[in-house]
Motif scaffolding. Structure first.
Motif, PDB file in Angstrom:
ATOM      1  N   LEU A  39     -10.499  15.591  -3.016  1.00  0.00           N
ATOM      2  CA  LEU A  39      -9.516  14.613  -4.010  1.00  0.00           C
ATOM      3  C   LEU A  39      -8.965  13.607  -3.133  1.00  0.00           C
ATOM      4  CD1 LEU A  39      -8.168  14.004  -6.641  1.00  0.00           C
ATOM      5  CD2 LEU A  39      -6.677  15.882  -5.989  1.00  0.00           C
ATOM      6  N   LEU A  40      -9.307  12.228  -3.651  1.00  0.00           N
ATOM      7  CA  LEU A  40      -8.582  11.150  -2.885  1.00  0.00           C
ATOM      8  C   LEU A  40      -7.706  10.521  -3.728  1.00  0.00           C
ATOM      9  CD1 LEU A  40      -8.570   9.032  -0.698  1.00  0.00           C
ATOM     10  CD2 LEU A  40     -10.679   7.983  -1.633  1.00  0.00           C
ATOM     11  N   ASP A  41      -6.389  10.429  -3.543  1.00  0.00           N
ATOM     12  CA  ASP A  41      -5.516   9.523  -4.318  1.00  0.00           C
ATOM     13  C   ASP A  41      -5.382   8.246  -3.850  1.00  0.00           C
ATOM     14  OD1 ASP A  41      -3.178   8.963  -5.594  1.00  0.00           O
ATOM     15  OD2 ASP A  41      -1.926  10.096  -4.717  1.00  0.00           O
ATOM     16  N   VAL A  42      -5.598   7.147  -4.769  1.00  0.00           N
ATOM     17  CA  VAL A  42      -5.711   5.701  -4.290  1.00  0.00           C
ATOM     18  C   VAL A  42      -4.656   5.091  -4.976  1.00  0.00           C
ATOM     19  CG1 VAL A  42      -8.124   5.403  -3.533  1.00  0.00           C
ATOM     20  CG2 VAL A  42      -7.649   4.910  -5.810  1.00  0.00           C
ATOM     21  N   ASP A  43      -3.613   5.911  -5.579  1.00  0.00           N
ATOM     22  CA  ASP A  43      -2.487   5.457  -6.210  1.00  0.00           C
ATOM     23  C   ASP A  43      -1.483   4.954  -4.973  1.00  0.00           C
ATOM     24  OD1 ASP A  43      -0.277   4.541  -7.741  1.00  0.00           O
ATOM     25  OD2 ASP A  43      -0.613   6.189  -9.065  1.00  0.00           O
ATOM     26  N   ILE A  44      -1.644   3.885  -4.420  1.00  0.00           N
ATOM     27  CA  ILE A  44      -0.717   3.568  -3.583  1.00  0.00           C
ATOM     28  C   ILE A  44       0.782   3.426  -3.577  1.00  0.00           C
ATOM     29  CG2 ILE A  44      -0.604   1.831  -1.520  1.00  0.00           C
ATOM     30  CD1 ILE A  44      -3.138   3.163  -1.356  1.00  0.00           C
ATOM     31  N   CYS A  45       0.828   3.071  -4.869  1.00  0.00           N
ATOM     32  CA  CYS A  45       2.489   3.074  -5.144  1.00  0.00           C
ATOM     33  C   CYS A  45       3.168   4.225  -5.531  1.00  0.00           C
ATOM     34  CB  CYS A  45       2.815   1.616  -5.879  1.00  0.00           C
ATOM     35  SG  CYS A  45       2.278  -0.022  -5.198  1.00  0.00           S
ATOM     36  N   GLY A  46       2.225   4.906  -6.361  1.00  0.00           N
ATOM     37  CA  GLY A  46       2.785   6.065  -6.921  1.00  0.00           C
ATOM     38  C   GLY A  46       2.087   7.392  -6.567  1.00  0.00           C
ATOM     39  N   PRO A  47       2.048   7.855  -5.327  1.00  0.00           N
ATOM     40  CA  PRO A  47       1.129   8.900  -5.066  1.00  0.00           C
ATOM     41  C   PRO A  47       1.693  10.279  -5.503  1.00  0.00           C
ATOM     42  CG  PRO A  47       2.412   8.027  -2.996  1.00  0.00           C
ATOM     43  CD  PRO A  47       2.737   7.220  -4.237  1.00  0.00           C
ATOM     44  N   SER A  48       1.533  10.863  -6.652  1.00  0.00           N
ATOM     45  CA  SER A  48       1.976  12.341  -7.089  1.00  0.00           C
ATOM     46  C   SER A  48       0.749  13.341  -6.715  1.00  0.00           C
ATOM     47  CB  SER A  48       2.062  11.967  -8.540  1.00  0.00           C
ATOM     48  OG  SER A  48       0.975  12.002  -9.311  1.00  0.00           O
ATOM     49  N   PRO A  75      -3.856  -7.549  -0.518  1.00  0.00           N
ATOM     50  CA  PRO A  75      -4.486  -7.321   0.560  1.00  0.00           C
ATOM     51  C   PRO A  75      -4.396  -5.812   1.380  1.00  0.00           C
ATOM     52  CG  PRO A  75      -3.867  -9.367   0.461  1.00  0.00           C
ATOM     53  CD  PRO A  75      -3.351  -8.857  -0.860  1.00  0.00           C
ATOM     54  N   LYS A  76      -2.872  -5.599   1.650  1.00  0.00           N
ATOM     55  CA  LYS A  76      -2.758  -4.314   2.305  1.00  0.00           C
ATOM     56  C   LYS A  76      -2.953  -3.082   1.643  1.00  0.00           C
ATOM     57  CE  LYS A  76       0.896  -2.882   5.691  1.00  0.00           C
ATOM     58  NZ  LYS A  76       2.264  -3.002   5.951  1.00  0.00           N
ATOM     59  N   LYS A  77      -2.745  -3.182   0.220  1.00  0.00           N
ATOM     60  CA  LYS A  77      -3.324  -1.887  -0.545  1.00  0.00           C
ATOM     61  C   LYS A  77      -4.882  -1.679  -0.361  1.00  0.00           C
ATOM     62  CE  LYS A  77      -0.074  -2.254  -4.673  1.00  0.00           C
ATOM     63  NZ  LYS A  77      -0.072  -2.691  -6.038  1.00  0.00           N
ATOM     64  N   ASN A  78      -5.489  -2.869  -0.277  1.00  0.00           N
ATOM     65  CA  ASN A  78      -6.945  -2.780  -0.136  1.00  0.00           C
ATOM     66  C   ASN A  78      -7.507  -2.256   1.013  1.00  0.00           C
ATOM     67  OD1 ASN A  78      -7.127  -4.053  -2.857  1.00  0.00           O
ATOM     68  ND2 ASN A  78      -7.432  -5.936  -2.164  1.00  0.00           N
ATOM     69  N   GLY A  79      -6.642  -2.780   1.946  1.00  0.00           N
ATOM     70  CA  GLY A  79      -7.073  -2.431   3.195  1.00  0.00           C
ATOM     71  C   GLY A  79      -6.873  -0.634   3.474  1.00  0.00           C
ATOM     72  N   MET A  80      -5.847  -0.391   2.930  1.00  0.00           N
ATOM     73  CA  MET A  80      -5.551   1.194   3.135  1.00  0.00           C
ATOM     74  C   MET A  80      -6.693   1.987   2.163  1.00  0.00           C
ATOM     75  SD  MET A  80      -3.906   3.773   3.981  1.00  0.00           S
ATOM     76  CE  MET A  80      -2.722   3.140   4.784  1.00  0.00           C
ATOM     77  N   ILE A  81      -7.190   1.346   1.035  1.00  0.00           N
ATOM     78  CA  ILE A  81      -8.081   2.181   0.165  1.00  0.00           C
ATOM     79  C   ILE A  81      -9.614   1.948   1.243  1.00  0.00           C
ATOM     80  CG2 ILE A  81      -9.731   1.948  -1.572  1.00  0.00           C
ATOM     81  CD1 ILE A  81      -7.100   0.774  -3.204  1.00  0.00           C
ATOM     82  N   GLY A 108      -4.429   0.554 -14.972  1.00  0.00           N
ATOM     83  CA  GLY A 108      -4.694  -0.689 -14.666  1.00  0.00           C
ATOM     84  C   GLY A 108      -6.507  -1.215 -14.464  1.00  0.00           C
ATOM     85  N   THR A 109      -6.450  -2.429 -14.457  1.00  0.00           N
ATOM     86  CA  THR A 109      -7.716  -3.249 -14.046  1.00  0.00           C
ATOM     87  C   THR A 109      -7.592  -4.109 -12.746  1.00  0.00           C
ATOM     88  OG1 THR A 109      -7.486  -4.829 -15.733  1.00  0.00           O
ATOM     89  CG2 THR A 109      -8.584  -2.516 -16.437  1.00  0.00           C
ATOM     90  N   SER A 110      -6.844  -3.982 -11.736  1.00  0.00           N
ATOM     91  CA  SER A 110      -6.401  -5.070 -10.876  1.00  0.00           C
ATOM     92  C   SER A 110      -6.847  -4.724  -9.512  1.00  0.00           C
ATOM     93  CB  SER A 110      -4.971  -4.965 -10.773  1.00  0.00           C
ATOM     94  OG  SER A 110      -4.399  -6.334 -10.096  1.00  0.00           O
ATOM     95  N   ASP A 111      -6.290  -4.919  -8.452  1.00  0.00           N
ATOM     96  CA  ASP A 111      -6.618  -4.715  -6.949  1.00  0.00           C
ATOM     97  C   ASP A 111      -7.111  -3.562  -6.775  1.00  0.00           C
ATOM     98  OD1 ASP A 111      -5.632  -7.391  -6.275  1.00  0.00           O
ATOM     99  OD2 ASP A 111      -3.477  -6.617  -5.996  1.00  0.00           O
ATOM    100  N   GLU A 112      -6.378  -2.338  -6.787  1.00  0.00           N
ATOM    101  CA  GLU A 112      -7.310  -1.126  -6.412  1.00  0.00           C
ATOM    102  C   GLU A 112      -8.333  -0.862  -7.008  1.00  0.00           C
ATOM    103  OE1 GLU A 112      -2.561  -0.427  -6.420  1.00  0.00           O
ATOM    104  OE2 GLU A 112      -3.985  -1.352  -7.569  1.00  0.00           O
TER     105      GLU A 112
END
Length: 313
Positions: free
Chosen positions: A88-97, A146-152, A174-178
């Motif tokens: 299970l991979l969590d790519v919710d960078i700002c709200g990792p639950s 860009p930093k979020k994308n780098g982490m993903i 949403g439908t954005s960067d991540e």
């Protein structure tokens, strides 16, 4: 009505030139053609994930509809077959639950010669989240795109997943960067598709239709739709009440209109929230509940294509 402009993508011939690019800080860079060169990470990720048989994204245009709850319980259900390797991979960078829901708060990621080692819930269920990299669950991640994308990119390329039967990817709303990043980086990996999560009310469906349109734009297959909070089944009298009335027909009508499979309608159950807060699997805690039965049906469905998984009882 005129269609709302969308990002054409950095590799498109329209990159930096279309009307929707006006005002974007990267417009000049995209127009120069520099972004059209393929990111070498795409091929690296393709090779890394070539040993992952099934890759399932969990998406929604709306926040708070239960994506992480569904992702976690889908992973638990898949891993209930001890012969399957699940991550299970969590790519919710700002709200990792996911760390809280999986009972892994306080765990840390370790570096090895073959990359980051994920955290294991069971011998056959691995988890990765930015939550494991924070000093405290209350720390805020204040990053631009860009930093979020780098982490993903790092999660997909640098985590030592090993051979997997299933990789479930939990995403932010949403439908954005991540979302653009995850689709781009997985473009060479034969993704099975996306499970779209909604709730019955129109205010949710409105944003979920945008997510469906996003999937169509980026050519991401849609496995089907799950409706969470679909009525409340009283644990005593077993009668069902509509807490969030489907004023416009709910997910059932939306799926009929858009010709999409409705994988299941999960009723509200306070025990789901309690299990998530306590980091326990609802499917193990209350296996005979109506909600657990719906999860069972989703996992066994032809669309997820996971035949004969022994359900927890």
């Amino acid at each position: 009505s005129e269609e709302v402009p969308y990002c054409p993508g950095t590799s498109s011939e329209e990159a930096g030139k279309s009307a929707s690019c006006q005002g974007c800080p990267n417009q000049q860079l995209c127009a120069s053609g520099a972004t059209k060169a393929p990111d070498p990470a795409i091929a690296e990720i393709g090779e890394k994930l070539s040993v992952v048989k099934h890759k399932i994204l969990v998406l929604s245009g709306k926040g708070g509809v239960g994506k992480s709850t569904f992702s976690a319980h889908l992973a638990h259900a898949l891993a209930s077959d001890g012969t399957k390797e699940v991550a299970l991979l969590d790519v919710d960078i700002c709200g990792p639950s996911i760390p809280r829901i999986m009972g892994l708060e306080g765990e840390q990621v370790h570096q090895s010669g073959s990359g980051w080692s994920p955290v294991y819930v069971e011998d056959n269920l691995a988890v990765m989240s930015i939550g494991f990299l924070l000093g405290s669950p209350d720390d805020a991640v204040i990053w631009r795109g860009p930093k979020k994308n780098g982490m993903i990119k790092q999660f997909l390329r640098d985590v030592d997943w090993g051979q997997l039967d299933y990789l479930v990817i939990d995403t932010p709303p949403g439908t954005s960067d991540e979302h653009l990043s995850i689709v781009q980086y997985l473009s060479s990996t034969n993704v099975d598709g996306a499970v779209i999560i909604t709730t019955p009310q129109e205010v949710s469906l409105q944003d979920v239709r945008k997510e469906i349109r996003f999937c169509q734009k980026v050519k991401l297959p849609i496995i089907g739709v799950v409706e969470n909070m679909s009525g409340f089944v009283c644990p005593k009298c077993k009668n069902t009440s509509q807490i969030f009335p489907p004023s416009s027909g709910g997910a059932e009508k939306m799926c009929a209109d858009l010709n999409l499979p409705l994988l299941g309608q999960v009723p509200l159950d306070p025990r789901i929230g309690r299990s998530c807060d306590e980091g326990k699997s609802f499917l193990q805690e209350v296996p005979d509940s109506p909600a657990a039965e719906v999860y069972h049906g989703i996992v066994q469905s032809e669309f997820i294509s996971i035949p004969h998984i022994p359900f927890l009882s």
